[in-house]
Design a protein around this motif. Structure first.
Motif, short mmCIF file in Angstrom:
data_model
loop_
_atom_site.label_atom_id
_atom_site.label_comp_id
_atom_site.label_asym_id
_atom_site.label_seq_id
_atom_site.Cartn_x
_atom_site.Cartn_y
_atom_site.Cartn_z
N ASP A 188 0.84 -1.20 0.00
CA ASP A 188 0.00 0.00 0.00
C ASP A 188 0.88 1.25 0.00
O ASP A 188 1.53 1.56 0.99
N VAL A 189 0.89 1.97 -1.12
CA VAL A 189 1.74 3.15 -1.28
C VAL A 189 1.35 4.25 -0.30
O VAL A 189 2.21 4.90 0.31
N ASN A 190 0.05 4.46 -0.11
CA ASN A 190 -0.43 5.50 0.79
C ASN A 190 -0.01 5.22 2.23
O ASN A 190 0.47 6.12 2.94
N ALA A 191 -0.15 3.97 2.66
CA ALA A 191 0.25 3.60 4.03
C ALA A 191 1.76 3.76 4.20
O ALA A 191 2.22 4.18 5.26
N ARG A 192 2.50 3.44 3.15
CA ARG A 192 3.96 3.57 3.23
C ARG A 192 4.36 5.04 3.38
O ARG A 192 5.24 5.38 4.16
N GLU A 193 3.71 5.92 2.60
CA GLU A 193 4.02 7.34 2.70
C GLU A 193 3.69 7.87 4.10
O GLU A 193 4.46 8.65 4.67
N GLN A 194 2.57 7.44 4.65
CA GLN A 194 2.21 7.85 6.00
C GLN A 194 3.24 7.35 7.01
O GLN A 194 3.63 8.07 7.94
N PHE A 195 3.70 6.11 6.83
CA PHE A 195 4.70 5.55 7.72
C PHE A 195 6.01 6.33 7.63
O PHE A 195 6.62 6.66 8.65
N GLU A 196 6.45 6.64 6.41
CA GLU A 196 7.69 7.38 6.23
C GLU A 196 7.58 8.78 6.82
O GLU A 196 8.53 9.28 7.44
N ASP A 197 6.42 9.41 6.67
CA ASP A 197 6.20 10.72 7.29
C ASP A 197 6.28 10.62 8.80
O ASP A 197 6.85 11.48 9.47
N ARG A 198 5.71 9.57 9.34
CA ARG A 198 5.73 9.36 10.80
C ARG A 198 7.17 9.16 11.28
O ARG A 198 7.57 9.71 12.31
N VAL A 199 7.96 8.39 10.54
CA VAL A 199 9.36 8.17 10.91
C VAL A 199 10.14 9.47 10.86
O VAL A 199 10.93 9.78 11.77
N LYS A 200 9.92 10.29 9.82
CA LYS A 200 10.59 11.59 9.73
C LYS A 200 10.23 12.47 10.92
O LYS A 200 11.09 13.14 11.49
N ASP A 228 11.58 14.97 16.07
CA ASP A 228 11.28 15.17 17.48
C ASP A 228 12.45 14.72 18.36
O ASP A 228 12.79 15.39 19.34
N LYS A 229 13.06 13.60 18.01
CA LYS A 229 14.20 13.10 18.78
C LYS A 229 15.38 14.07 18.71
O LYS A 229 16.02 14.36 19.71
N ARG A 230 15.64 14.59 17.50
CA ARG A 230 16.74 15.55 17.32
C ARG A 230 16.47 16.82 18.12
O ARG A 230 17.37 17.34 18.79
N LYS A 231 15.24 17.30 18.07
CA LYS A 231 14.86 18.50 18.82
C LYS A 231 15.02 18.28 20.32
O LYS A 231 15.55 19.14 21.03
N HIS A 232 14.61 17.12 20.79
CA HIS A 232 14.75 16.78 22.21
C HIS A 232 16.22 16.73 22.62
O HIS A 232 16.60 17.25 23.67
N MET A 233 17.06 16.13 21.76
CA MET A 233 18.49 16.03 22.08
C MET A 233 19.13 17.42 22.11
O MET A 233 19.98 17.70 22.96
N LEU A 234 18.75 18.29 21.18
CA LEU A 234 19.29 19.65 21.18
C LEU A 234 18.88 20.40 22.45
O LEU A 234 19.68 21.14 23.03
#
Length: 161
Positions: free
Chosen positions: A69-81, A86-92
Motif C-alpha cells: 500500500d503506497v499511501n500507508a507507506r508514505e504515512q509511515f515514512e512521514d511518521r518516521v521523519k 522530534d528526537k533531534r529537537k529533544h536532544m538539542l
C-alpha cells in the motif's frame, strides 16, 4: 451491507442491525423476530496462511502491507521523519543547542577517507619514515662503534707521550 473477498464471497463488516418503521396515520403495531445462529467460516489456504502469518510475525506482515500500500507507506515514512525530528529537537534541548552527534561525526570524517589509494599512500609514507629512521639509527650506532674501536686502538698512544 458488506464487501466481497478475493473469492467473491459476501463478507459482512458490521455488527449492528438497524430497523426503521414509519406510519402515516394512527397507531401501528409490529412484531420483530430475529434469529441468531452460529456461523461457520471456511477460509482458503491462502487466507488461513495470511492470518497465521499476521498472528505470528506481526512486524513482518505489517512490512508486507506497507510495501503493498503506497499511501500507508508514505504515512509511515512521514511518521518516521516526524519521530526523528522530534528526537533531534529533544536532544538539542537536552544539550543546550549543541549537536554532539553531528560534531563527533564531522570530527571523525575529517580524519577518515574512503579512498583506498590515499590509505595506501599514507601507509607507504609511514613505512618509509620508519625505514629512514632505522637507517639513521644504524649509521649512528656504526659511527659510535667505529669511534670506540679507534679510541681502543689509540689507548696506548696517550700513555707514551
Amino acid at each position: 451491507g458488506g464487501d466481497e473477498d478475493a473469492d467473491g464471497r459476501q463478507v459482512h463488516s458490521v455488527r449492528e442491525l438497524f430497523v426503521s418503521v414509519e406510519a402515516d396515520v394512527g397507531e401501528a403495531s409490529f412484531k420483530l423476530s430475529v434469529g441468531l445462529t452460529a456461523l461457520k467460516v471456511v477460509l482458503s489456504r491462502a487466507e488461513l496462511t495470511s492470518r497465521v502469518q499476521k498472528m505470528r510475525r506481526g512486524w513482518e506482515s505489517k512490512l508486507v502491507d506497507l510495501q503493498k500500500d503506497v499511501n500507508a507507506r508514505e504515512q509511515f515514512e512521514d511518521r518516521v521523519k516526524q519521530l526523528r525530528a522530534d528526537k533531534r529537537k529533544h536532544m538539542l534541548q537536552m544539550h543546550h543547542g549543541v549537536d554532539y552527534l553531528q560534531r563527533n561525526m564531522s570530527m571523525t570524517l575529517e580524519g577518515y577517507s574512503d579512498n583506498k589509494s590515499e590509505k595506501m599512500i599514507r601507509h607507504a609514507d609511514k613505512s618509509k619514515e620508519r625505514h629512514v629512521k632505522a637507517v639513521e639509527i644504524k649509521q649512528d650506532l656504526e659511527k659510535q662503534q667505529e669511534q670506540q674501536g679507534i679510541a681502543w686502538l689509540n689507548r696506548g698512544e696517550g700513555r707514551r707521550r
